[in-house]
Design an enzyme around this catalytic site. Sequence first.
Site, short mmCIF file in Angstrom:
data_model
loop_
_atom_site.label_atom_id
_atom_site.label_comp_id
_atom_site.label_asym_id
_atom_site.label_seq_id
_atom_site.Cartn_x
_atom_site.Cartn_y
_atom_site.Cartn_z
N ASP A 449 17.19 58.34 -41.83
CA ASP A 449 17.39 58.46 -40.39
C ASP A 449 18.76 59.06 -40.20
O ASP A 449 19.71 58.67 -40.87
CB ASP A 449 17.30 57.07 -39.75
CG ASP A 449 17.40 57.12 -38.23
OD1 ASP A 449 17.75 58.19 -37.70
OD2 ASP A 449 17.14 56.09 -37.59
N ASP A 729 18.52 50.77 -42.19
CA ASP A 729 19.38 49.62 -41.94
C ASP A 729 18.73 48.58 -41.05
O ASP A 729 19.27 47.50 -40.86
CB ASP A 729 20.72 50.05 -41.32
CG ASP A 729 20.51 50.82 -40.02
OD1 ASP A 729 19.38 50.86 -39.52
OD2 ASP A 729 21.50 51.37 -39.50
N ASP A 733 12.79 49.39 -40.76
CA ASP A 733 12.84 50.26 -41.93
C ASP A 733 12.36 49.56 -43.20
O ASP A 733 12.12 50.20 -44.22
CB ASP A 733 14.27 50.78 -42.17
CG ASP A 733 14.78 51.64 -41.04
OD1 ASP A 733 13.98 52.44 -40.52
OD2 ASP A 733 15.96 51.50 -40.67
#
Length: 994
Positions: A449, A729, A733
Amino acid sequence: MRRLHRDGRVVALVARTDDTALAAADVGIGLAGDQGAPPWGAHLLCRGAAQACRLLEAVPPARQASRHGARLSVAGSALGALLGLAGPARGAARRTGIPVQTAALLGLGAGVWTAMTVAHRPEPVPAQHTPWHAMSPQAVLAALGSSAEGLSEPDSTRRRSQQPAEPAEAPVGLGRATLEELATPLTPVLTAGAGISAGAGSILDPLVITGVLVLNALIGGVQRIGAQRELRRLTARSAPPVRIRRGGEHSTVRADQLAVGDVVELQAGDAVPADCRLIAAHGLEMDESSLTGESVAVAKSTGATSAPAVADRTSMIFEGAVVATGRAVGVVVATGARTEVGRTQRIAGGPAPVSGVEARLRSLTARVLPLSVVAGVLLAGVDLLRGRGLGQTLSRSVGLAVAAVPEGLPFVATVAELAAARRLSARGTLVRNSATIEALGRVNVLCFDKTGTLTEGRLGLRQVSDGTRAAPLDELTSSLRDVLAVAVRARPFTESRRHIPHQTDRAVLRDAARLGITADHDHDRVERLHELAFESGRGYHATLWCGGAGAYLSVKGASEVVLPLADRWRPDEQPGPLDAEARDRIAAEVDRLARQGFRVLAVAERACSARTELAESDVTGLEFRGLLALADPVRPTAARAVATLRAAGVEVMMITGDHPSTAESIAAELDALNGRRVLTGAELDALDDERLTSVLPDVAVFARVSPEQKARIVSRLRAAGRAVAVTGDGANDAPAIRLADVGLALGERATPAAREAADVVITDDRIETITDAIMEGRAMWSSVRDALSILLGGNLGEIAYTVGTGLLNGAAALSARQLLLVNMLTDVLPAMAVAVRPPPDVTPEELLAEGPEASLGAALTRDILGRAAITATSAAIVWMLARPVGSLAQASTTGLVTLVGAQLGQTVAVRGRTPLVVAAAAGSLVLLAVIVQTPGVSQVAGCRPLLPHQWAIALTAAGAAAVAQLLAPQVTRFVISRLSSIRMLLTRRSTAPA
């Protein structure tokens, strides 16, 4: 029993009673209870079902031990018969008995070791029979002797001490580690060599071979213990904390410090540390994909349920699950191996599949050992044709077998991986399992990301728009300030910005406060009543509040989600319908801002009737108020890091929930598109798995994707044969991180769920650190290649030298003891010194060019053959030069010194800029001189003291071998270029017109 016997079955029966049936079984296993007489008709008595379970688990290892024993018996008998028939009649019985007895001893030892391994297995874990899910929270607390305030500290300590010991693997002691290091394919070869030497009448050779075998195992055991200690330290550093209640006070402990009855508190992003019965839940949804395989979040509540399936027990939360949204308070009902996940792992437990470096090592071992057998048979055949005795023939063959065994091979990869993990730890990268290092070296796709990784992670509000025109923060009009005030009201319920989970909310509040804009802007008061927190599946945050003029609903979220919920707007402060033309104007403004790299949010508001609860169905009929443009500047070094990764063959993919135009703008700025396109989550859902796999190489950016879609992308990349690393994080995820070959949790802000799922925890958010980790993995492959070329190239040179001198001369050039000495001095210490250090004076670009195929493919084969040729040639020349100037024994010793010196010289030539390698090589050479020149010790090693001129010949040859190793790459490149030129010339001539 009788019917099964008639069918040819071998039957075991487990029973508490029925002596007749137990006696009729082939193996009757009786369960002796606390009451009543035991079933005396059983062949075996167990204290309970757990012992019977362990007994039955021993059946497969027992069968394996029987097969190994039978094979050893056949091999020992065959070898004994050969020795008895081939030699003189006198002493035939003794020669025959030694291999048979050696095989019996090995079989007995292997059986005892197998039994010890079974005995060390953990106790089976009983199933959970208490229906915690069907009991009320009050009943559960009463049954556990706990309360909503949690256990007291003394009570928790007492309960932990009374809990059964966890069946997790205990730290291995030096004795057991040494024994386990003997369980390699190399041990039988050396053991067989010792047995053959003993059968041929030698006493010293078997003792030396056995001593070397034990010494290597001891070194490997010490290395293993050090690796375990280091990994436990790293794991403890990365273990997520757990918030608990202890006697009404709030505290934080590690998951392994929980006791049954402890009360834990969880919030969004937390990983569940143990199986818990819910006693309080607020908007709770759980991701239980790690347990049930279901990727959709499951709503949970405190109400009792009688559901039989684990996935349907909505009042329970299980270890390994992740809090997707909401908050929870639960009481621990099971910990460790007694949880649902723990029992599943116990049932499905077993050795991990062999992959990576270990697979390559096994492949290389499988190639080297047959080569030694062929060479030994060839040499034995020549000796027999020359009329040599069987004892001498076998002795020379044993020498070849010893030369073929690379004693340092079993632990070179372990040492290299642990050293790399230590180096990364010093740079703020915690590797939870050292085996992850080799996977890092294989990574060829990196998914991330953009936020905080490629960007600076300092999201800030830059512009505010009414839907048609935007202005920077220092030029906001009164109407644009109203837009920002709506965004402030659409925020999570908390008084501190530090406790707000989403950085978009924190950025809006921070910049609004700087401008003096608060929630009660143009209102006499703002009292928050209820909220719908932001979720990736929802796409917005909604707040219900009341002021002096009544109740209002404020919404902030993704523009494509919020706009369909609105039906009016107020351009130029004049309310109007949000018709198709208006929507097109707003969409154009959103696209314009997104193409400038902004993250765009829409805000909307409406008055509503007085109420205290808010549902998703209420979020409709909104008035669109404006847009917020937020930006997270790209890191200055990110573009260089992306270019470095691409040059190393690592494909970079951005997977983000941002607007496609925003993501594309960032990717273009980093030059990460590389001719590829952007794919949205909606477009991804329209593709089946096969079609998605085919389009993946053409996609650089995935935008507006959900956690489920991210996990699907990772699974399809792996299905296509790619080695995938995934960064993240957040709790959303975690599924993709868990699926990847290497999961990376980023930064101190990583949620416990992300850390728990990750293989590597990076304490900062920089992509440069990820590049360093991949570089360390590639460096490990390079170090392993150099170490393997030392081990295998040197041993192959020893085989060539032994066979060559044996064919040229009837006398043995080197004995088994001498070859063992060569291997000990050139294999273990130098190879380990090379393995634990990255290649010196190598640029990052050169390191990133390494990898499994580059390092352990053709390059390794070339290095092995080159080193073998140089070693064998130099030793053979010295042996021929030393024969006229000394005795045959001194010529053999001179050849031995040359073998050692040539290999050490080549090692220094390759890694001479590494002080540890130079020290290991110098130490080995000094030890060689002491062994050769010390009377008595020299004879035990099969050597003779050398004269100065003989040392000069050997050391000169060793120096020449080092020079040859330095020149070998240039010579190889020159030869390859000349061959390529000749091939091109021949091709042109063959294609030229007549």
